[in-house]
Design an enzyme around this catalytic site. Structure first.
Site, short mmCIF file in Angstrom:
data_model
loop_
_atom_site.label_atom_id
_atom_site.label_comp_id
_atom_site.label_asym_id
_atom_site.label_seq_id
_atom_site.Cartn_x
_atom_site.Cartn_y
_atom_site.Cartn_z
CB CYS A 97 -0.52 -11.06 -47.93
SG CYS A 97 1.22 -10.66 -48.06
CG HIS A 127 -1.25 -12.69 -44.31
ND1 HIS A 127 -0.39 -13.61 -44.88
CD2 HIS A 127 -0.62 -11.49 -44.38
CE1 HIS A 127 0.70 -12.98 -45.27
NE2 HIS A 127 0.59 -11.70 -44.98
CG ASN A 149 4.28 -12.25 -44.90
OD1 ASN A 149 3.64 -12.96 -45.67
ND2 ASN A 149 4.04 -10.96 -44.76
N1 COA Z 1 16.61 -5.68 -37.19
C1 COA Z 1 16.88 -4.73 -36.29
N2 COA Z 1 16.30 -3.52 -36.32
C2 COA Z 1 15.44 -3.26 -37.31
C3 COA Z 1 15.11 -4.22 -38.30
C4 COA Z 1 15.75 -5.47 -38.22
N3 COA Z 1 15.50 -6.45 -39.09
N4 COA Z 1 14.21 -3.69 -39.16
C5 COA Z 1 13.97 -2.43 -38.73
N5 COA Z 1 14.72 -2.16 -37.62
C6 COA Z 1 14.75 -0.96 -36.82
C7 COA Z 1 14.37 0.28 -37.61
O1 COA Z 1 15.46 0.82 -38.31
C8 COA Z 1 13.92 1.20 -36.49
O2 COA Z 1 15.04 1.77 -35.89
P1 COA Z 1 15.03 3.29 -35.34
O3 COA Z 1 13.98 3.32 -34.29
O4 COA Z 1 16.41 3.48 -34.85
O5 COA Z 1 14.68 4.13 -36.54
C9 COA Z 1 13.26 0.26 -35.50
O6 COA Z 1 13.79 -1.03 -35.78
C10 COA Z 1 11.76 0.24 -35.57
O7 COA Z 1 11.37 0.12 -36.95
P2 COA Z 1 9.85 -0.03 -37.37
O8 COA Z 1 9.77 -0.16 -38.85
O9 COA Z 1 9.05 1.06 -36.71
O10 COA Z 1 9.51 -1.44 -36.67
P3 COA Z 1 8.14 -2.12 -36.42
O11 COA Z 1 7.93 -2.35 -35.02
O12 COA Z 1 7.02 -1.45 -37.19
O13 COA Z 1 8.37 -3.55 -37.10
C11 COA Z 1 7.74 -4.68 -39.12
C12 COA Z 1 8.64 -3.63 -38.50
C13 COA Z 1 8.00 -4.68 -40.62
C14 COA Z 1 8.11 -6.02 -38.53
C15 COA Z 1 6.26 -4.35 -38.83
O14 COA Z 1 6.00 -2.99 -39.11
C16 COA Z 1 5.29 -5.17 -39.62
O15 COA Z 1 5.17 -6.37 -39.45
N6 COA Z 1 4.48 -4.53 -40.49
C17 COA Z 1 3.42 -5.17 -41.23
C18 COA Z 1 3.96 -6.00 -42.35
C19 COA Z 1 2.85 -6.42 -43.24
O16 COA Z 1 1.79 -6.70 -42.79
N7 COA Z 1 3.15 -6.39 -44.55
C20 COA Z 1 2.14 -6.34 -45.59
C21 COA Z 1 1.23 -7.45 -45.68
S1 COA Z 1 2.07 -8.92 -45.95
#
Ligand code: COA
Length: 324
Positions: free
Chosen positions: A111, A251, A281
């Site tokens: 990214c 980004h 993204n």
């Molecule tokens: N829909 C519903 N629930 C979802 C889901 C979806 N699409 N994806 C994950 N969940 C659930 C998980 O299973 C988890 O459930 P649990 O609490 O019962 O275990 C809960 O939501 C929280 O998951 P988590 O991974 O902790 O969520 P988060 O708040 O961290 O959000 C992202 C996930 C991926 C959106 C976030 O972490 C993110 O944006 N990360 C950075 C991404 C990034 O920068 N990538 C690299 C550079 S491009």
């Protein structure tokens, strides 16, 4: 001598995939996606390779510039979704737009790819080795996403955008660029196969190892911290601070990351450009897509200080300060 961005351009494939469409594909909800990421919809390239998106963006850049394809000296394509392993996607873009006087290659920094390519183009121009450079970020993330994995498939989108850089003797253009990477985090986000480490086989396909794997939560925390610190480094180099910034073009990985950075550095209301709601993204395409939108809607104007910053797998992060 400095390198100035003299034109921007973009292309988004026609097909739109909404959060409601995703509700029918995996166990997710529009509400969860909006709240946790800020995304409402993303564009999907159905039968188009990355080079086609990039070539369309290149045509738009040219239409907004005073040069033609045959004038391009250096053509860079930042991507993690190349058309094929060999040759470079940039070669196909060169052919499609007829930029036969350019030399071309791809840049892979996930990214942060557009920012890395921008820094390369900047260095070539400042050194006098080229008289202009076109830098494109282009991705078809939809082709490397596991559409049964709700933790990744709701996040990504496809698109392409870029800029033209030309020399200037004024105190404008790219004022500073800082790049970082750290291989100790290589497992945070990856596509395990096929490659020289794990060549193609039926097993890698059955195991779904050909798709993006991401530790989203760990990446999120590192992104916030590193974007703030690298932005400060770039501003220090340009002898500025956050109060000098008119626009921050980040980004677009997660709306909460963009808002978190803006809050931590007291950026001020409305100065962070946000396009993640309608693009998702788009990896290396995300910064130039946001930049192009901000330019075409008249937000970014001549003389503005624009802070660009990125974060990507695994791990790359960067920032640049540009006087428009
Ligand atoms: N829909 C519903 N629930 C979802 C889901 C979806 N699409 N994806 C994950 N969940 C659930 C998980 O299973 C988890 O459930 P649990 O609490 O019962 O275990 C809960 O939501 C929280 O998951 P988590 O991974 O902790 O969520 P988060 O708040 O961290 O959000 C992202 C996930 C991926 C959106 C976030 O972490 C993110 O944006 N990360 C950075 C991404 C990034 O920068 N990538 C690299 C550079 S491009």
């Amino acid at each position: 001598m400095k390198a100035k961005i003299t034109a921007t351009g973009a292309y988004l494939p026609e097909k739109i995939l909404t959060n409601f469409d995703l509700e029918k594909m995996v166990d997710t909800s529009d509400e969860w996606i909006r709240q946790r990421t800020g995304i409402e919809l993303r564009h999907i390239a159905e039968n188009q390779p990355t080079s086609e998106l990039a070539a369309n963006a290149a045509e738009d850049i040219l239409a907004n510039s005073s040069i033609s394809a045959s004038d391009i000296d250096l053509l860079l394509v930042a991507t993690v979704t190349p058309d094929q392993p060999l040759p470079a996607t940039a070669i196909f873009v060169q052919e499609e737009i007829g930029a036969y006087n350019a030399f071309t290659f791809d840049v892979n920094a996930a990214c942060s790819g557009f920012m890395y390519a921008l820094s390369i183009a900047n260095a070539y121009i400042v050194s006098g080795m080229v008289k202009n450079a076109m830098v494109i970020g282009a991705e078809t993330m939809s082709k490397i996403i596991d559409w049964s994995d709700r933790s990744t498939c709701v996040i990504f989108g496809d698109g392409a955008a870029g800029v033209l850089l030309e020399p200037t003797e004024e105190d404008e253009g790219v004022l500073s660029v800082v790049l970082h990477s750290d291989g100790r985090y290589s497992d945070l986000m990856r596509v395990p196969a096929p490659g020289s480490r794990i060549p193609c086989s039926k097993k890698v396909i059955d195991d779904r190892d050909i798709y993006v794997k991401m530790k989203g939560n760990e990446t999120f925390k590192l992104a916030l911290r590193n974007i703030v610190s690298v932005s400060k480094e770039a501003l220090d180099l340009a002898k500025m601070d956050f109060s000098d910034v008119n626009w921050m073009v980040s980004h677009q990985a997660n709306r909460r990351i963009i808002d978190g950075v803006a809050k931590r550095v007291n950026l001020g209301e409305g100065k962070a450009i946000v396009t993640i709601d309608r693009h998702g993204n788009t990896a290396a395409a995300s910064i130039p897509l946001a930049l192009d939108w901000a330019v075409k809607t008249g937000k970014i104007k001549k003389g503005d200080i624009v802070l660009l910053n990125s974060f990507g797998a695994s791990l790359t992060w960067s920032a640049a300060v540009v006087r428009w």
